[in-house]
Design an enzyme around this catalytic site. Structure first.
Site, PDB file in Angstrom:
ATOM      1  N   GLY A 213       0.811  -1.199   0.000  1.00  0.00           N
ATOM      2  CA  GLY A 213       0.000   0.000   0.000  1.00  0.00           C
ATOM      3  C   GLY A 213       0.850   1.258   0.000  1.00  0.00           C
ATOM      4  O   GLY A 213       1.973   1.274  -0.514  1.00  0.00           O
ATOM      5  N   SER A 214       0.339   2.305   0.614  1.00  0.00           N
ATOM      6  CA  SER A 214       0.994   3.610   0.530  1.00  0.00           C
ATOM      7  C   SER A 214       2.307   3.708   1.297  1.00  0.00           C
ATOM      8  O   SER A 214       3.031   4.689   1.139  1.00  0.00           O
ATOM      9  CB  SER A 214       0.040   4.706   1.015  1.00  0.00           C
ATOM     10  N   THR A 215       2.637   2.714   2.129  1.00  0.00           N
ATOM     11  CA  THR A 215       3.961   2.753   2.762  1.00  0.00           C
ATOM     12  C   THR A 215       5.063   2.674   1.704  1.00  0.00           C
ATOM     13  O   THR A 215       6.174   3.156   1.921  1.00  0.00           O
ATOM     14  CB  THR A 215       4.144   1.603   3.776  1.00  0.00           C
ATOM     15  N   PHE A 216       4.751   2.078   0.544  1.00  0.00           N
ATOM     16  CA  PHE A 216       5.755   1.969  -0.521  1.00  0.00           C
ATOM     17  C   PHE A 216       6.068   3.328  -1.142  1.00  0.00           C
ATOM     18  O   PHE A 216       7.083   3.483  -1.833  1.00  0.00           O
ATOM     19  CB  PHE A 216       5.277   1.001  -1.607  1.00  0.00           C
ATOM     20  N   LYS A 217       5.233   4.318  -0.895  1.00  0.00           N
ATOM     21  CA  LYS A 217       5.469   5.636  -1.483  1.00  0.00           C
ATOM     22  C   LYS A 217       6.785   6.254  -1.018  1.00  0.00           C
ATOM     23  O   LYS A 217       7.344   7.094  -1.721  1.00  0.00           O
ATOM     24  CB  LYS A 217       4.297   6.575  -1.157  1.00  0.00           C
TER      25      LYS A 217
END
Length: 486
Positions: A218-222
Site C-alpha cells: 500500500g501507501s507505505t511503498f510511497k
C-alpha cells in the site's frame, strides 16, 4: 590346496567383502537417513537425554530444559510466557524444531563443532554434556508492548521493531500465536494431532507473519518511490512542486488512478511534502511513470528487496514485481500492483532512512555462550546496502516527520519526541477488507527504533479511523514509547 577349499575361501572372502561394503554403506551413505528416521527410537530418547541450553531475551529466560522424574525422558522443554515469544523461540517437538530452536539446534543440544573444547573438558572432568545458551536481541518490554497493542486490535497481524544503527531485532510479534509447550511434549500421540490442528486453522497461528508472508505494501511503498524520485535529481526536495490531478489517466488504458476516496489533492499542483502528508495517489503514480520501471526497481533493490536474508530463520523475499507497462508501474509505485513485502522488509526501509541511508542486516541472535558462561560467538553488525545518500535520507526524514505532525499518521505522535512515519492502506485481491500498515522511526534526530506494523484486514470500515493511520499507527506509537521510556 584342493578346489573345494579354494571355492570355500573365495566364498568367505566375498562374504567378508560384502559385509564391509554394507557396513560402509550404512555408516557413510545411509547414516544421516537412519539417524533421522522416525523409527529410530534411540535417536528419539537421545533428544531428551541432554540438557539443552537456555534461550534468553534481555536476561529473561524464554525457553529452558527442566529435569523430570521419568526414566525414559530426562529433560523436557519449558517456555515461560510461551505465546508471547512463540515465533521467536519456536518449538522442540519429538521429531522437529522451529525458529531459534531449529536454526540453533546443534548449539542448543551441545553437538556443534564450536563446543568441541567444552565437550572435551566435560569428558575429562566427568561433567554431563550441556548445550549452549542462546541470547536473542529481543527486548522483553518492547515485545510485550507490541504484543499487547496488536492483540487489542482483535485482528491478525505483525509487528517488527529494529535498532536502526545495528539491525538488532527488538520485537517480533505475529498474531494469532500458539503455545510452543503443546508441541514440545514427549508424547507423540498428543503433539502430532495438536500440530495438525494448528496447521489446519484458517488463521494460521504457526505462521510467523513478520518474515514468512509477503503483503501488498500500500501507501507505505510511497517512501521508496519518493526515494527514487529524490535520488534521480538531487535538486529536488520537500518543497519541489509536482502535478497532483484528482485522477491520473493511465497510459494505454481507458481507466484512471484516483486519490483515496476520489478526493482532490490540493489544488492540482502540490509540494512533495504535501503529497506524502496526504498520501495522494496521483502524484506518486506520475512519479513512477516518469521514472520508469528500472529506476523504481533499482531503488527497491537498494533497500534490500530480493535479498536472501536469514536472521537466522530464512525470510521470504520481498519484490517490486516483474517488468510491466507504464500503467502497472504507476500502480506499483503506490504499492498496489505486483509488489509484495514482508513486515521485516518494510521495517528495514524505515530503518535505512533513519540510519542516514544505510540499511543494516537484521539479526536475532545476540550472543551464544557455553554452559559455563564462556562466549562462543557474538553478533557482528553488518551493512546490507547503501539505499540512498545521506542528503536524500535527511529529506525523507523531514517529510516523514511532517506526515506524523501534519498528515495521516498524527495518531503516532509521542509527546516531546519527533516521530517520522508513513501510513498505508493496502487493497487485497481476495475480496477481503484492506490491510492497515504503518512504518516509523523515532526520535527522528537520533533514531533508537524503526518499525513496521501490519493489521490484516484492519481497514474494515470506511473513514480515517479504518486506514493505516487509524488502526496501525497507534500500535506503532505504543512500541516506540516502550523503547523511548526505558
Amino acid at each position: 590346496m584342493n578346489s573345494t577349499i579354494k571355492r570355500t575361501a573365495v566364498a568367505c572372502l566375498a562374504m567378508f567383502a560384502l559385509l564391509m561394503v554394507n557396513v560402509n554403506y550404512l555408516q557413510a551413505v545411509r547414516a544421516e537417513g537412519l539417524s533421522t528416521d522416525a523409527r529410530n527410537t534411540r535417536n528419539f530418547y537421545d533428544r531428551y537425554a541432554v540438557e539443552r541450553g537456555r534461550i534468553t531475551a534481555g536476561g529473561k529466560v524464554i525457553a529452558q530444559s527442566v529435569e523430570t522424574d521419568s526414566t525414559q525422558f530426562r529433560f523436557v522443554r519449558k517456555y515461560p510466557e510461551g505465546e508471547l515469544y512463540a515465533h521467536v523461540t519456536g518449538f522442540f517437538s519429538p521429531e522437529s524444531a522451529s525458529a531459534i530452536e531449529g536454526t540453533q539446534n546443534k548449539l542448543l543440544d551441545g553437538s556443534s563443532a564450536d563446543l568441541l573444547l567444552r565437550r572435551s573438558i566435560d569428558l575429562f572432568t566427568g561433567e554431563p554434556t550441556k548445550g549452549a545458551n542462546v541470547e536473542v536481541t529481543i527486548d522483553p518490554k518492547v515485545q510485550k508492548a507490541a504484543y499487547d497493542a496488536l492483540r487489542q486490535s482483535g485482528k491478525r497481524g505483525a509487528v517488527v521493531a529494529l535498532e536502526p544503527k545495528t539491525g538488532a531485532i527488538l520485537a517480533m510479534v505475529s498474531l494469532p500465536t500458539y503455545d510452543p509447550a503443546e508441541l514440545s511434549l514427549t508424547d507423540k500421540s498428543k503433539v502430532f494431532p495438536r500440530y495438525d490442528e494448528l496447521a489446519k486453522q484458517k488463521n494460521q497461528p504457526l505462521l510467523n507473519r513478520t518474515i514468512d508472508r509477503t503483503y501488498p505494501p500500500g501507501s507505505t511503498f510511497k517512501v521508496v518511490t519518493m526515494a527514487a524520485y529524490l535520488e534521480d535529481d538531487t535538486s529536488r526536495g520537500p518543497q519541489t512542486t509536482v502535478e497532483a490531478p484528482q485522477r491520473l489517466p493511465l497510459p494505454n488504458t481507458n481507466i484512471s488512478l484516483p486519490n483515496y476516496g476520489g478526493a482532490a489533492c490540493g489544488s492540482g499542483q502540490v509540494t512533495l511534502v504535501f503529497a506524502l502528508e496526504r498520501s495522494c495517489n496521483t502524484p506518486f503514480g506520475k512519479m513512477g511513470i516518469d521514472l520508469g520501471y528500472d529506476k523504481v526497481q533499482e531503488q527497491s533493490v537498494k533497500f534490500g528487496m530480493g535479498e536472501q536474508v536469514a536472521i537466522p530463520m530464512p525470510v521470504a523475499q520481498s519484490d517490486f514485481g516483474p517488468r510491466e507497462d507504464e500503467a502497472a508501474v504507476a500502480m506499483a509505485s503506490i504499492g498496489q500492483r505486483s509488489n509484495q513485502m514482508t513486515p521485516l522488509q518494510m521495517a528495514m526501509i524505515s530503518a535505512g532512512i533513519a540510519n542516514e541511508g544505510t540499511v543494516m542486516k537484521p539479526y536475532l541472535v545476540k550472543k551464544v555462550t557455553d554452559a559455563q558462561g564462556d562466549s562462543i560467538e557474538e553478533a557482528e553488525q553488518e551493512e546490507l546496502s547503501e539505499a540512498v545518500s545521506t542528503e536524500t535520507a535527511a529529506k525523507l526524514r523531514d517529510m516523514m516527520v511532517s506526515v506524523v505532525s501534519n498528515g495521516t499518521a498524527n495518531r503516532a505522535q509521542v509527546p516531546g519526541v519527533q516521530v517520522a512515519g508513513k501510513t498505508g492502506t493496502a487493497e487485497t485481491s481476495d475480496n477481503q477488507p484492506p490491510h492497515a500498515w504503518f512504518i516509523s522511526f523515532a526520535p527522528a534526530e537520533d533514531p533508537k527504533v524503526a518499525l513496521a506494523v501490519i493489521v490484516e484486514s484492519g481497514a474494515a470500515n470506511v473513514g480515517a479511523e479504518a486506514t493505516g493511520g487509524g488502526t496501525a499507527a497507534p500500535i506503532g506509537k505504543a512500541v516506540m514509547e516502550a523503547v523511548l521510556n526505558k
